[in-house]
Each structure stands twice: as structure tokens, then as C-alpha cells.
Design an enzyme around this catalytic site. Structure first.
Site, short mmCIF file in Angstrom:
data_model
loop_
_atom_site.label_atom_id
_atom_site.label_comp_id
_atom_site.label_asym_id
_atom_site.label_seq_id
_atom_site.Cartn_x
_atom_site.Cartn_y
_atom_site.Cartn_z
N ASP A 47 0.78 -1.25 0.00
CA ASP A 47 0.00 0.00 0.00
C ASP A 47 0.81 1.30 0.00
O ASP A 47 1.81 1.42 0.71
CB ASP A 47 -0.85 0.10 1.27
CG ASP A 47 -1.56 -1.17 1.64
OD1 ASP A 47 -1.51 -2.14 0.88
OD2 ASP A 47 -2.15 -1.19 2.73
N GLU A 229 -10.40 -2.29 4.59
CA GLU A 229 -9.04 -1.79 4.84
C GLU A 229 -8.89 -0.40 4.21
O GLU A 229 -9.66 0.00 3.34
CB GLU A 229 -8.01 -2.74 4.21
CG GLU A 229 -8.06 -4.16 4.76
CD GLU A 229 -6.98 -5.10 4.21
OE1 GLU A 229 -6.37 -5.81 5.01
OE2 GLU A 229 -6.76 -5.12 2.99
C1 FRU Z 1 -3.87 -3.60 2.81
C2 FRU Z 1 -3.20 -4.07 4.10
C3 FRU Z 1 -3.53 -3.10 5.22
C4 FRU Z 1 -2.37 -3.30 6.17
C5 FRU Z 1 -1.21 -3.54 5.22
C6 FRU Z 1 -0.18 -4.49 5.73
O1 FRU Z 1 -3.25 -4.06 1.65
O2 FRU Z 1 -3.60 -5.39 4.39
O3 FRU Z 1 -4.79 -3.30 5.82
O4 FRU Z 1 -2.17 -2.19 7.00
O5 FRU Z 1 -1.78 -4.03 4.02
O6 FRU Z 1 0.95 -4.53 4.90
#
Ligand code: FRU
Length: 489
Positions: A47, A229
Site C-alpha cells: 500500500d 481496509e
Molecule cells: C492492505 C493491508 C492493510 C495493512 C497492510 C499491511 O493491503 O492489508 O490493511 O495495514 O496491508 O501490509
């Protein structure tokens, strides 16, 4: 993603990482590295995080595992850019510590120094992120994700974690993460929106340190095929001058193309609760590969744009896509605009104008075009919205076929190159665009991705492809004259 499936290493790992404080880091040479898209210097990225604009620089932090090309203990990688297209890689900003890995979150400039972590003359850049404690997870606790903050007084170059982290404890909920914080001038407070399993929780604060729960949103609204998320919440004005609040919520799995995707809601926010105008499910991107995207904080008012970047992948196969020494890219930066249409308000995505200067020549063609560039854009107007096609192919017979046939729009990557690394990747996606009339198409191709913008952003389809050799031919049918522009970078 499902963290319980991942074998976690203890946070001691963090100590093993060398803290490289040198300035710009040159990226590795990789045949997969795109020319126009952001990629990490090496190894694993997911992300976008902490997107904030300050003193002429767009900051992009990102979920980063610097020791492998698959997901692992998360750090925040860091890069800066003057135009969101050419990036300078900076040293890792945040390392895991005793409280856990550094998961997704946001960054803001605390202009009034409400946190007391800087001064008003020299306001702190504050990052608000999720601590993911792998030990707590292994012990079977539910409260292993908490929210912490860190601050920088030198334009994001070096960071201090706040001494009394976490600033928001977990009430005992397995998925409790990805804080997106904004200063909301009309309410004179900081608002944090947080993804909590199957809904969003809204918190407020006067100082970025003490947080009060305001409300919950969405448990019975929107798509719920997976965990929620990476949310975002901001205001947009449509072409009629009407102002609405937009909430982005990524969901995994449960996206319309399988796996991960980002939905959005349009409604109103009064500083405490968010309410939607209707109950429709809307997707920000109709392709398979745009996830966890959020928008930049602190874009100057004189600019006024809402600027977005997403992670150009999908948890369904992100860790097994062909790669050499780095894995994953971001989408092209896009401006999100609110358009009032006959279907009501919608969020459209338009490539930012900064991209234009990377394409300074144009070749018009009719049905067929030989390609030599590694990145290019093709634009055309269709003659019949319900019947046209464009395909990209090479001498190996690898082909990406995009078409509208009897009113069904499709993106077929089943023969696009390497596809057998995951069974859901090599498929034809049929996408329901029956509610719009396709008039124009613009496609950005950059080594391993295609981003299809329909009708100047009314719909977008972002998809990854992995040809063994670059596509070197474009074929068109049912299209008025097309324009090809190779990258000039
Ligand atoms: C989304 C996610 C978030 C988390 C991160 C962990 O892709 O699963 O919810 O903070 O990636 O790398």
C-alpha cells in the site's frame, strides 16, 4: 490480507536491518521495472502510505519489506517527487519496533503544532500508522493492532516515534487498522477514519495524541465479501457546485474481479457521523489491480485537486506475480473528480496533467501500429460504443484483447503472457458498462500494466499483464482515428 496465514518473525528482525541514512537510493535494473509508475528501489512493496504534500514535494511512503520480494515485517519506505511521476528514493522512514510492524496509515502537516511535537514556525510532519504486533497475534490475542504516531522536523528525512505510543489502544478487535487522518477546518479538529473488520470507525482529536470515538459506519452498507481496509474521507465539489463527502474503502477479498478492490460511498459528514445518499455499491476502478489507494493530504488550496494513488496489485496473486528483484508498482497518479450524471453523483478518475509532459510526440494511425516504446499511451474515439476492439500483441502470440461486443465490455488477459502463476489471473474479465455510453478510450501501457480510462475518467480499468516479450503491435477495429504517443522520458 490475512495476517493469520503468514508466519511471522519476531520484531527482533527490526534490529537486524541496517539503517541506511544515505540520500537517494538508485533503483535496481529490472526488466519488469515500469518507466512511468512508482516502484520500490528493490524488494517488496504494497500500500501507499503517508501521502502528504509539503514545500514543493509530494511525499509517498509505502508498505515495504526491504529483505525479500514477498510480504514480511512492514516498514515505511519513502520517496519524494515534484510531479508525482519522477521519484527520488529516500532512506526507509519507519522501522518496526517493540510495539510491532509498521502497517498502513497517513501523514499530515500539523500546521498549528497542535501536537506540540514541533513549533508553529516549523510545523511537524506527523505520521499516524498501525502497529501490528506479531507476538500478540501468535499468542492469539485480539488487540494486537494499535495506532501509533511518529514525527519529522526535517521534511520527512528523519523520524522520531512518539514516546507514549500507542495513541489509540485496541478495544479487542482482530482487524483494527489503517488510520487516515485529516485536519477538518470546518470542525476545527483532526478526524481519523479507521478500518475495523467490517466497518469504519470515526475518531476525533484536538492534538493527534488523544482520540475520542465519534461513530461507526457501514456495517450493513456497501460490499462485504472481505475485510475492510485503507479508508479515506474527503470533500469534493461536482460541476454544479454541489459539495459532497466521499469515503473510499478497500475490501479484500470480495472485489468485482476477484480478490481486492476499492469501493466508495458518497454522502455527508457533520464532524461526527457519515451518512450515505443511497445504498448503491460503487467501485473506484473496474479492473483487478488497483487496491488500498488513498489521497494526498495538504495539497495547497490554490491547486485544490484531490490526488490519488493506489497499489497496482491484488492480494489474490500479489506475492507470486513474475518478478526479479522488486515486486509491485503503484497506479499512475489520478485526480478524483465528482461528476453529477444521470445516475447521480459519481467519482471519476483522471490521469494527472503532470503526466502529459512525458509524452511529447504523437502519431495518428488507422487500424494497425507497430510499437517500439516500452511505455506509451493510445487514445481513440469509438465509432460504435457496443462494438469495437483493441488488442496488443507480440510475435510469441501473446495478446491482450480489450473489446466491447454486443454491449459487453471485456478485458481478456488469458493469453497475455505469463499467466499460470495463479489460477485466477489468466482470465477474461467481463465488465458491466451497460450504464454508460463508451465514446473515448485512453490506454496507458507501461511494461506490465494497462490502465484504461473510458470517457475521460468516467470508468477506469487497471490490469497487470506479464508478456515474455514486449507487445509490439496494436490492432484496432470499430475505431475512428487513433493517436499513439511514446514516452519521452
Ligand atoms: C492492505 C493491508 C492493510 C495493512 C497492510 C499491511 O493491503 O492489508 O490493511 O495495514 O496491508 O501490509
Amino acid at each position: 490480507m490475512k495476517f493469520n496465514l503468514i508466519i511471522t518473525l519476531a520484531t527482533v528482525f527490526a534490529l537486524a536491518c541496517s539503517q541506511n541514512q544515505s540520500q537517494e537510493i538508485p533503483p535496481s535494473i529490472s526488466k519488469y521495472r515500469p518507466l512511468l509508475h512508482f516502484t520500490p528501489p528493490a524488494n517488496w512493496m504494497n500500500d501507499p502510505n503517508g501521502m502528504v504534500y509539503y514545500e514543493g514535494e509530494y511525499h509517498l511512503f509505502y508498505q515495504y519489506y526491504p529483505d525479500s520480494t514477498v510480504w514480511g515485517p512492514m516498514h515505511w519506505g519513502h520517496a519524494v517527487s515534484a510531479d508525482m511521476v519522477s521519484w527520488a528514493h529516500l532512506p526507509i522512514a519507519l522501522y518496526p519496533d517493540d510495539l510491532g510492524y509498521i502497517f498502513s496509515g497517513s501523514a499530515v502537516i500539523d500546521w498549528k503544532n497542535t501536537s506540540g511535537l514541533g513549533t508553529e514556525q516549523s510545523p511537524p510532519m506527523v505520521a499516524i500508522f498501525t502497529y501490528h504486533d506479531p507476538v500478540g497475534l501468535e499468542e492469539g490475542r485480539l488487540d494486537f493492532q494499535t495506532q501509533g504516531i511518529a514525527y519529522s522536523l526535517d521534511k520527512g528525512r528523519t523520524w522520531e516515534k512518539y514516546k507514549d505510543n500507542p495513541v489509540l489502544e485496541n478495544p479487542g478487535i482482530f482487524d483494527f487498522r489503517d488510520p487516515k487522518v485529516s485536519w477538518m477546518e470546518e470542525f476545527q479538529k483532526w478526524i481519523m477514519i479507521l478500518a475495523v473488520k467490517d466497518h469504519i470507525s470515526i475518531y476525533s482529536s484536538d492534538d493527534l495524541i488523544n482520540w475520542i470515538k465519534e461513530s461507526d459506519f457501514g456495517e450493513s452498507l456497501g460490499a462485504h465479501g472481505g475485510v475492510w481496509e485503507c479508508p479515506d474521507l474527503f470533500k469534493l465539489k461536482n460541476q454544479k457546485g454541489e459539495e459532497k463527502w466521499v469515503m473510499l474503502v478497500s475490501i479484500n477479498p470480495g472485489g468485482p474481479r476477484g480478490g481486492s478492490a476499492t469501493q466508495y460511498f458518497i454522502g455527508d459528514f457533520d464532524g461526527e457521523t457519515f451518512q450515505t445518499d443511497d445504498e448503491s455499491i460503487r467501485w473506484l476502478d473496474h479492473g483487478a489491480d488497483n487496491y488500498a489507494g488513498v489521497t494526498w493530504a495538504d495539497i495547497p488550496e490554490a491547486d485544490g485537486r484531490r490526488l490519488f494513488v493506489g497499489w497496482m496489485s491484488n492480494w489474490q496473486y500479489a506475492q507470486v506475480v513474475p518478478a526479479d528483484d522488486f515486486r509491485s508498482a503503484m497506479t499512475l497518479p489520478r485526480e478524483l473528480i465528482l461528476r453529477n450524471t444521470k445516475r447521480g453523483n459519481e467519482v471519476w478518475s483522471v490521469p494527472v496533467e503532470e503526466i502529459d509532459k512525458y509524452f511529447n510526440s504523437e502519431v495518428s494511425f488507422q487500424n494497425e501500429m507497430e510499437i517500439t516504446a516500452d511505455a506509451y499511451v493510445v487514445s481513440f474515439e469509438v465509432t460504435d460504443a457496443k462494438n469495437f476492439s483493441i488488442n496488443f500483441s507480440n510475435e510469441l502470440g501473446e495478446i491482450v484483447d480489450i473489446k466491447s461486443e454486443a454491449g459487453i465490455f471485456s478485458f481478456d488477459r488469458s493469453q497475455s503472457g505469463h499467466v499460470d502463476f495463479e489460477e485466477g489471473f489468466g482470465v477474461k474479465h467481463e465488465i458491466d458498462f451497460a450504464d454508460i455510453t463508451i465514446q473515448t478510450i485512453q490506454i496507458f501501457v507501461d511494461k506490465t500494466s494497462l490502465e484504461v480510462f473510458v470517457n475521460d475518467g468516467e470508468r477506469v480499468v487497471t490490469e497487470l499483464v506479464f508478456p515474455q516479450e514486449p507487445y509490439n503491435k496494436i490492432m484496432l477495429k470499430g475505431v475512428k482515428e487513433a493517436v499513439y504517443s511514446p514516452i519521452a522520458k
